[in-house]
Design a protein around this motif. Structure first.
Motif, PDB file in Angstrom:
ATOM      1  N   GLN A 254       0.834  -1.201   0.000  1.00  0.00           N
ATOM      2  CA  GLN A 254       0.000   0.000   0.000  1.00  0.00           C
ATOM      3  C   GLN A 254       0.870   1.253   0.000  1.00  0.00           C
ATOM      4  N   THR A 255       1.987   1.224   0.774  1.00  0.00           N
ATOM      5  CA  THR A 255       2.881   2.376   0.846  1.00  0.00           C
ATOM      6  C   THR A 255       3.513   2.647  -0.508  1.00  0.00           C
ATOM      7  N   ASN A 256       3.894   1.573  -1.232  1.00  0.00           N
ATOM      8  CA  ASN A 256       4.496   1.761  -2.550  1.00  0.00           C
ATOM      9  C   ASN A 256       3.532   2.443  -3.502  1.00  0.00           C
ATOM     10  N   MET A 257       2.255   2.022  -3.468  1.00  0.00           N
ATOM     11  CA  MET A 257       1.256   2.634  -4.322  1.00  0.00           C
ATOM     12  C   MET A 257       1.069   4.103  -3.960  1.00  0.00           C
ATOM     13  N   ARG A 258       1.058   4.362  -2.650  1.00  0.00           N
ATOM     14  CA  ARG A 258       0.877   5.736  -2.192  1.00  0.00           C
ATOM     15  C   ARG A 258       2.078   6.587  -2.607  1.00  0.00           C
ATOM     16  N   ASP A 259       3.298   6.000  -2.559  1.00  0.00           N
ATOM     17  CA  ASP A 259       4.496   6.720  -2.981  1.00  0.00           C
ATOM     18  C   ASP A 259       4.391   7.135  -4.448  1.00  0.00           C
ATOM     19  N   PHE A 260       3.832   6.263  -5.270  1.00  0.00           N
ATOM     20  CA  PHE A 260       3.652   6.587  -6.690  1.00  0.00           C
ATOM     21  C   PHE A 260       2.767   7.824  -6.849  1.00  0.00           C
ATOM     22  N   GLN A 261       1.637   7.848  -6.126  1.00  0.00           N
ATOM     23  CA  GLN A 261       0.734   8.990  -6.217  1.00  0.00           C
ATOM     24  C   GLN A 261       1.388  10.266  -5.697  1.00  0.00           C
ATOM     25  N   THR A 262       2.144  10.138  -4.607  1.00  0.00           N
ATOM     26  CA  THR A 262       2.832  11.305  -4.047  1.00  0.00           C
ATOM     27  C   THR A 262       3.870  11.838  -5.018  1.00  0.00           C
ATOM     28  N   GLU A 263       4.616  10.938  -5.655  1.00  0.00           N
ATOM     29  CA  GLU A 263       5.650  11.355  -6.610  1.00  0.00           C
ATOM     30  C   GLU A 263       5.032  12.079  -7.795  1.00  0.00           C
ATOM     31  N   LEU A 264       3.907  11.577  -8.280  1.00  0.00           N
ATOM     32  CA  LEU A 264       3.220  12.215  -9.397  1.00  0.00           C
ATOM     33  C   LEU A 264       2.763  13.612  -9.012  1.00  0.00           C
ATOM     34  N   ARG A 265       2.268  13.738  -7.796  1.00  0.00           N
ATOM     35  CA  ARG A 265       1.841  15.053  -7.309  1.00  0.00           C
ATOM     36  C   ARG A 265       3.033  16.008  -7.244  1.00  0.00           C
ATOM     37  N   LYS A 266       4.191  15.516  -6.762  1.00  0.00           N
ATOM     38  CA  LYS A 266       5.386  16.356  -6.693  1.00  0.00           C
ATOM     39  C   LYS A 266       5.797  16.844  -8.082  1.00  0.00           C
ATOM     40  N   ILE A 267       5.690  15.944  -9.056  1.00  0.00           N
ATOM     41  CA  ILE A 267       6.029  16.320 -10.441  1.00  0.00           C
ATOM     42  C   ILE A 267       5.132  17.462 -10.908  1.00  0.00           C
TER      43      ILE A 267
END
Length: 374
Positions: free
Chosen positions: A111-124
């Motif tokens: 779940q954390t890995n999936m959340r990291d993906f969404q967070t990274e996209l937001r940072k971009i």
């Protein structure tokens, strides 16, 4: 002008198609298309109704014949092929893996890995918005372009409250600010809003603005300030200041608005209003996910959502080096798309399908996935 399209089609077939017209199906197996507008003409309508003019070009098209139904032997072979390629069911998997050592997957890590993906996209997106603003500020027509964008957002703001529903409640004697709040809490339903108003008539917090909303008059004061200062600067500075103010207005309008019902439900569980709004913001207004976030490790934090990506990172450099992205960043619509996706991640599909912003989003996604794998 009173000739039907069907009659015209029949004449076209007699003139163009070989063979006889004894079989009426031959007419239904063809269609006429208006070449300029690319629309199929309706058999039942007349030339006048279809607005066909002299010198217009019509295409006589033969429809594709439907594919023949498969024979029983072919169906059986196809079904057998599907069965052979079918994935194993749970019982078959358990039988095949019975002798393997057991392994407990850490679901929290997945779940954390999936959340990291969404967070990274937001940072971009946060970092790309900054780049796009700087690029667009150099455009001589930037102020005019963003005035139009701001006006479009104003129209969206106006649509948030149903005027007819609001009028119904105010005519019953309810104050406008209370009626507005009741409608927003009850999805513009007048009966439910009226029940809420009666039920909360003695509630001391009834006039408190909903979470995420500014008190009346605040926006007017903010808008008046730049106008007061406008007369004391040069033309270039005026344009720059005006563009800055428009950017601020657009950002204010895309600021996160917590779902009022979710806020109330979570606060009733004993959580503080600020932490409830933070939880809903992190979890895109999903009440259940917000509740899990409040009860869990509260990662990512709300502060992390507003941080951009490291400008020196290989990922960000690869995105900025892409020519499609470079061109897209000079388009005001791309900036508005990024802003909208920060507020409403579920709108990403809409922008992916947009002919102007879609190619940019596709390139960002491909670069992210490629570097993520490596």
């Amino acid at each position: 002008e009173d000739t039907s399209v069907e009659k015209l089609k029949e004449r076209c077939l007699k003139h163009c198609a070989h063979g006889s017209l004894e079989d009426p199906k031959s007419i239904t197996h063809h269609k006429l298309i208006h070449a300029a507008s690319e629309r199929v003409l309706s058999d039942a309508r007349t030339i006048l109704e279809e607005n066909i003019q002299d010198q217009d070009v019509l295409l006589l098209i033969k429809k594709r014949a439907p594919s023949p139904l498969p024979k029983m032997a072919e169906v059986s072979a196809e079904e057998k092929k599907k069965q052979d390629q079918k994935a194993p069911d749970k019982e078959a998997i358990l039988r095949a893996t019975a002798n393997l050592p057991s392994y407990n997957m850490d679901r929290a890590a997945v779940q954390t890995n999936m959340r990291d993906f969404q967070t990274e996209l937001r940072k971009i997106l946060v970092s790309l918005i900054e780049v796009a603003q700087k690029l667009l500020a150099l455009n001589p027509d930037a102020v005019e372009l963003f005035k139009k964008a701001n006006a479009m957002l104003d129209e969206d703001e106006d649509e948030r409250v149903d005027e007819a529903a609001l009028r119904q409640l105010t005519e019953m004697g309810f104050p406008e600010n209370r009626a507005t709040k009741a409608l927003q809490l009850n999805h513009m339903s007048v009966p439910q809003a009226m029940e809420w108003l009666i039920e909360h008539a003695e509630d001391p917090t009834i006039d408190t603005p909903l979470p995420g909303q500014a008190p009346p008059g605040a926006e007017g004061a903010a808008a008046a300030a730049p106008e007061a200062a406008a007369g004391v600067s040069t033309t270039d500075e005026e344009a720059r200041d005006e563009l800055t103010e428009i950017f601020k207005k657009i950002r204010r309008k895309r600021e996160f608005r917590a779902d009022a019902r979710a806020v109330i439900s979570l606060m009733e569980m004993g959580f503080d209003e600020k932490e409830v709004i933070d939880a809903l913001r992190v979890n895109n207004n999903q009440q259940n996910a917000a509740c899990e976030w409040l009860l869990g490790d509260r990662k990512p934090s709300p502060e992390e959502l507003d941080k951009g990506i490291d400008p020196d990172s290989p990922l960000f450099q690869a995105i900025l080096d892409n020519p499609v992205v470079q061109l897209g960043l000079t388009n005001p619509k791309t900036l508005l798309a990024f802003e909208d996706m920060l507020e409403n991640p579920l709108n990403s599909t809409q922008w992916m399908n947009d002919p102007e912003t879609g190619p940019v989003m596709l390139q960002i996604s491909r670069i992210f996935q490629t570097l993520n794998r490596t």
